[in-house]
Design a protein around this motif. Structure first.
Motif, PDB file in Angstrom:
ATOM      1  N   THR A 298       0.770  -1.020   0.099  1.00  0.00           N
ATOM      2  CA  THR A 298       0.324   0.078   0.272  1.00  0.00           C
ATOM      3  C   THR A 298       0.445   1.239   0.008  1.00  0.00           C
ATOM      4  O   THR A 298       0.688   1.970  -0.087  1.00  0.00           O
ATOM      5  N   THR A 301       7.446   3.535   2.816  1.00  0.00           N
ATOM      6  CA  THR A 301       7.407   5.202   4.363  1.00  0.00           C
ATOM      7  C   THR A 301       8.757   5.272   4.296  1.00  0.00           C
ATOM      8  O   THR A 301      10.052   3.956   3.640  1.00  0.00           O
ATOM      9  N   ARG A 306       5.773  -0.725   3.677  1.00  0.00           N
ATOM     10  CA  ARG A 306       3.688  -1.267   4.242  1.00  0.00           C
ATOM     11  C   ARG A 306       2.829  -2.003   3.347  1.00  0.00           C
ATOM     12  O   ARG A 306       2.664  -1.806   2.072  1.00  0.00           O
ATOM     13  N   THR A 307       2.517  -3.372   4.255  1.00  0.00           N
ATOM     14  CA  THR A 307       1.108  -3.896   2.962  1.00  0.00           C
ATOM     15  C   THR A 307       0.176  -3.353   3.471  1.00  0.00           C
ATOM     16  O   THR A 307      -0.418  -3.517   4.311  1.00  0.00           O
ATOM     17  N   ALA A 308      -1.152  -3.906   2.799  1.00  0.00           N
ATOM     18  CA  ALA A 308      -2.552  -4.023   2.887  1.00  0.00           C
ATOM     19  C   ALA A 308      -3.312  -4.285   4.457  1.00  0.00           C
ATOM     20  O   ALA A 308      -3.745  -3.849   5.027  1.00  0.00           O
ATOM     21  N   ASP A 309      -1.745  -5.188   5.095  1.00  0.00           N
ATOM     22  CA  ASP A 309      -2.305  -5.547   6.385  1.00  0.00           C
ATOM     23  C   ASP A 309      -1.844  -5.226   7.761  1.00  0.00           C
ATOM     24  O   ASP A 309      -3.021  -5.598   8.976  1.00  0.00           O
ATOM     25  N   GLY A 310      -1.515  -4.279   6.600  1.00  0.00           N
ATOM     26  CA  GLY A 310      -1.036  -3.159   8.520  1.00  0.00           C
ATOM     27  C   GLY A 310       0.186  -3.570   9.213  1.00  0.00           C
ATOM     28  O   GLY A 310       1.028  -2.535   9.850  1.00  0.00           O
ATOM     29  N   VAL A 311       1.445  -4.247   8.671  1.00  0.00           N
ATOM     30  CA  VAL A 311       2.108  -4.189   8.709  1.00  0.00           C
ATOM     31  C   VAL A 311       3.784  -3.528   7.474  1.00  0.00           C
ATOM     32  O   VAL A 311       3.366  -3.162   7.168  1.00  0.00           O
ATOM     33  N   GLU A 312       3.888  -3.378   8.742  1.00  0.00           N
ATOM     34  CA  GLU A 312       5.660  -2.045   7.643  1.00  0.00           C
ATOM     35  C   GLU A 312       6.333  -2.838   8.249  1.00  0.00           C
ATOM     36  O   GLU A 312       6.753  -3.062   9.171  1.00  0.00           O
TER      37      GLU A 312
END
Length: 470
Positions: A298, A301, A306-312
């Motif tokens: 997504t 940073t 950062r991915t769609a599951d909110g994990v950075e």
């Protein structure tokens, strides 16, 4: 004798120059923006870079190489081969000449360079290829990343990956070659996969002396095998089912872990995207320092991805293995033909050219590796040789008639309609890939076999062209 200007010193440009020199045409100039020949093999220096077409087939028919070290040669051996062939035939490109624009005026082409020099020629042959401009994904925040980043086609050899947290974005032909090479040195390697590729075993081997004596037979064998492969791309389910079984069996054997294997099963019809060859990519993904991430990206940073599951995913370096802008033919060169017409404007709704080489309104211009001449199965060098032969015939006619050749619009339109109709029945229309432009049109690939292209380009049809006075 017509003067010919060739733009680009890869396999295509060098091949055209050789064909013309062998036919007795001496006023042939090859210009190259870089400081060496080689095209894609000069540019791609990433670890493990090599060809997925067997070397005996990925070479000029008139210049076989009995010294290939292995069946699927690496970049350095391919580049060395091209240098030797160019030297053998006396092809000496002008290096450091970047073409920015070309226009057709009063029967000749005027070619502008970045240095301000203007070159003129009777015949213009753009041979810049389809795989020359790296494609960078449009990911929000990419410019904010505080670590290091580069594209695989612009590999930074000064940056040491040892002990680094590495992100690889993309799982195409380049990534599956360099990932196994960098995996052992990385502290942590995260591979971001949008779609899983179909991988089949790579039947590679280091040639022994007795095998080198059989290279002509091996060339013929792989030519025939690739011709059968074309049938699958054209919709033959027997062929595609066989290749799919091979790919999935390869996956099962190399990835016993169910969770990882599930991520690596493609969700599209085989052939829609490029089928890849590798024996070490799957094993590399199984190593404890590697993580295959399939959640969509997504944003990038300052600290990572950062991915769609909110994990950075925090990383030190991002390597973009995201391929090339294959549908941006001739860009960024501005080309203008009769009456100042812009080639970019002519191609607004998709690049097209008669036999992949000529465009109405652009006399005496012949593209090499142009629209719809890429292959899903076969050797592009075979295609480039046929284009060189066709261009030589065009130059012969231009010399004999003392006029310019401009393909008839109705001929070009009829050819394009036939081509797009056939492409509509291929697997390439069944998913998103670099074979298609933004409109969904397949602009890169040839829908038939290389033997068909050989037949259709064997003889230049004079009735396909209008004569333009010089």
């Amino acid at each position: 004798m017509p003067s010919v200007l060739v733009i680009g010193a890869g396999f295509g440009g060098i091949g055209v120059a050789i064909e013309l020199r062998r036919a007795g045409y001496t006023d042939v100039t090859v210009v190259e923006k870089a400081d060496d020949l080689g095209g894609v093999w000069r540019e791609n220096t990433y670890p493990g870079a090599g060809c997925d077409i067997p070397s005996p087939y990925y070479s000029y028919s008139y210049a076989p190489n009995p010294g290939w070290p292995m069946r699927f040669s690496l970049r350095s051996d391919i580049l060395a081969y091209l240098r030797r062939v160019a030297d053998r035939f006396g092809i000496r490109p002008r290096y450091g000449v970047e073409v920015t624009a070309a226009e057709f005026e009063r029967g000749r082409w005027r070619v502008h360079t970045a240095s301000g020099e203007v070159l003129t020629a009777d015949v213009l042959v753009p041979a810049v290829g389809q795989l020359s401009r790296p494609a960078m994904p449009d990911i929000p925040g990419a410019s904010t990343f505080t670590g290091h980043s580069f594209h695989s086609a612009r590999w930074d050899h000064d940056y040491d990956l040892t002990g680094r947290r590495v992100a690889v974005i993309g799982t195409g032909a380049s990534a599956i070659q360099f990932v196994p090479c960098i995996q052992p040195s990385a502290a942590r390697l995260t591979v971001f996969q949008r779609t899983a590729p179909y991988l089949v075993p790579k039947p590679d081997t280091r040639y022994r002396p007795w095998q080198r004596r059989l290279l002509p037979l091996e060339r013929a064998f792989f030519w025939a095998l690739c011709e059968v492969g074309v049938l699958g791309l054209k919709g033959n389910r027997v062929v595609t089912a066989a290749v799919e079984r091979i790919a999935l069996r390869h996956l099962r054997r190399q990835v016993p872990e169910p969770e990882l294997r599930a991520k690596l099963i493609p969700d599209y019809r085989i052939g829609c995207k490029r089928v890849l060859f590798s024996n070490d990519y799957f094993p590399a993904l199984r190593q404890p320092n590697v993580h295959l991430e399939t959640a969509p990206i997504t944003a990038i940073t300052p600290a990572g991805v950062r991915t769609a599951d909110g994990v950075e995913h925090e990383v030190d370096v991002i390597i973009y293995g995201t391929g090339f802008r294959a549908t941006d033919f001739l860009a960024p060169i501005e080309v203008r033909g009769l009456g100042g017409r812009s080639l970019a404007e002519e191609w607004t709704d998709g690049a097209r050219a008669y036999l992949g080489m000529t465009v109405p309104g652009f006399p005496n211009m012949f593209l090499v590796y142009g629209p719809n001449t890429n292959l899903g199965s076969g050797s592009i060098v075979f295609m480039l040789e046929r284009q060189a032969r066709y261009i030589r015939q065009a130059v012969e006619r231009i010399a004999a008639e003392q006029s310019c050749l401009d393909v008839r619009p109705e001929v070009a339109e009829r050819f394009d309609s036939e081509l797009q109709g056939r492409l509509g029945g291929t697997t390439w229309t069944m998913c998103r890939s670099w074979y298609r432009d933004g409109t969904g049109r397949v602009t890169t690939n040839w829908p038939g076999s290389v033997s068909e292209y050989h037949r259709r380009t064997r003889s230049l049809d004079p009735m396909a062209f209008e004569r333009v006075a010089r």
